[in-house]
Design a protein around this motif. Structure first.
Motif, PDB file in Angstrom:
ATOM      1  N   GLU A 138      36.666  60.338  60.444  1.00 40.58           N
ATOM      2  CA  GLU A 138      37.631  61.427  60.475  1.00 40.58           C
ATOM      3  C   GLU A 138      37.886  61.873  59.034  1.00 40.58           C
ATOM      4  OE1 GLU A 138      42.040  62.301  62.299  1.00 40.58           O
ATOM      5  OE2 GLU A 138      41.797  60.456  61.108  1.00 40.58           O
ATOM      6  N   VAL A 139      37.797  63.167  58.782  1.00 42.90           N
ATOM      7  CA  VAL A 139      38.103  63.710  57.460  1.00 42.90           C
ATOM      8  C   VAL A 139      39.387  64.518  57.567  1.00 42.90           C
ATOM      9  CG1 VAL A 139      37.347  65.172  55.561  1.00 42.90           C
ATOM     10  CG2 VAL A 139      35.673  63.774  56.785  1.00 42.90           C
ATOM     11  N   VAL A 140      40.380  64.118  56.777  1.00 43.78           N
ATOM     12  CA  VAL A 140      41.674  64.789  56.754  1.00 43.78           C
ATOM     13  C   VAL A 140      41.773  65.582  55.454  1.00 43.78           C
ATOM     14  CG1 VAL A 140      44.180  64.504  56.825  1.00 43.78           C
ATOM     15  CG2 VAL A 140      42.699  62.919  58.097  1.00 43.78           C
ATOM     16  N   VAL A 141      41.746  66.888  55.572  1.00 39.27           N
ATOM     17  CA  VAL A 141      41.878  67.757  54.397  1.00 39.27           C
ATOM     18  C   VAL A 141      43.338  68.165  54.277  1.00 39.27           C
ATOM     19  CG1 VAL A 141      41.224  69.955  53.354  1.00 39.27           C
ATOM     20  CG2 VAL A 141      39.509  68.595  54.587  1.00 39.27           C
ATOM     21  N   VAL A 142      43.940  67.837  53.135  1.00 42.08           N
ATOM     22  CA  VAL A 142      45.335  68.201  52.881  1.00 42.08           C
ATOM     23  C   VAL A 142      45.361  69.434  51.994  1.00 42.08           C
ATOM     24  CG1 VAL A 142      47.554  67.467  51.935  1.00 42.08           C
ATOM     25  CG2 VAL A 142      46.061  65.792  53.070  1.00 42.08           C
TER      26      VAL A 142
END
Length: 237
Positions: free
Chosen positions: A35-39
């Motif tokens: 999972e890639v979480v871009v903030v």
């Protein structure tokens, strides 16, 4: 639930954002356990617009966390970590100075060292300049002297750990001191700090937000010293 969530904080990354999203797309194609979480950390440029108009966002390949007002690097990361669903979580800069494939590979390589253990996996930066190493070594020596913990290359990326460690983060700093804070919390709770060498590449586009120029390195060092003084005075460590 994904096995690994990687948080990438972006602040005014308009020039670099397409490179980043393309790199994420390539990595996700063959790794569906990631999972890639871009903030989007309250950027003042058109970073958010570019993210929302990129195919990887429209295809739900990333988890996007929108922060309206930038409160600091550390604040954005913690918001991203709290939204992560992976069994193991971590963060790195969004500037691609660390290759995303390299980060995922060291996670997979060291998964046995994370499972059921109190371990923080972190990078150790390679191919750096003499000036960069001077600041890094100096900071490590001061921290080691004051806290009696052996910590090296404190601001190296990534930082990877079991999601259980999140419960120990009490009022974490909102700025670049988050890297130091995590390692101190780990040491205080008998975590092993496991380092893996990673090549640092030249930033392709955009500007560094932390210690890019000599002046910014000095400012970052002074901010860190201020934080060290604050937590030493609190008696927490």
């Amino acid at each position: 639930m994904k096995i690994f969530s990687l948080v990438l904080p972006c602040y005014n990354e308009s020039e670099n954002i397409n490179n980043l999203l393309n790199a994420i797309a390539k990595l996700k194609e063959s790794n569906d356990d990631l999972e890639v979480v871009v903030v989007e950390n309250g950027s003042k440029d058109d970073s958010l617009f570019k993210i929302k108009n990129h195919p990887i966002y429209k295809s739900n390949f990333i988890t996007l966390v929108e922060i309206k007002k930038n409160l600091g690097y550390g604040h954005g990361i913690v918001e991203g970590l709290n939204k992560s669903t992976g069994e193991y979580i971590g963060w790195c800069h969004a500037d691609l100075q660390n290759n995303l494939d390299d980060i995922y590979n060291i996670f997979k390589k060291n998964l046995k060292n994370l499972k059921g253990k109190k371990t923080i996996l972190k990078g150790k930066r390679m191919n750096r300049s003499v000036v960069d190493n001077f600041f890094t070594i100096g900071m490590s020596m001061i921290v080691n002297m004051l806290f009696k913990y052996k910590l090296t290359d404190i601001n190296a990326q990534p930082k990877i750990f079991s999601k259980n460690l999140l419960k120990l983060l009490d009022n974490p700093p909102k700025d670049f001191s988050l890297d130091l804070y995590l390692l101190l919390i780990g040491k205080l709770n008998n975590y092993e700090i496991l380092e893996q060498p990673l090549i640092v590449y030249r930033r392709v586009a955009g500007q560094a937000k932390g210690g890019g120029s000599l002046l910014s390195k000095i400012k970052l060092t002074l901010r860190t010293f201020t934080y060290i003084y604050k937590i030493k005075k609190s008696g927490k460590f």
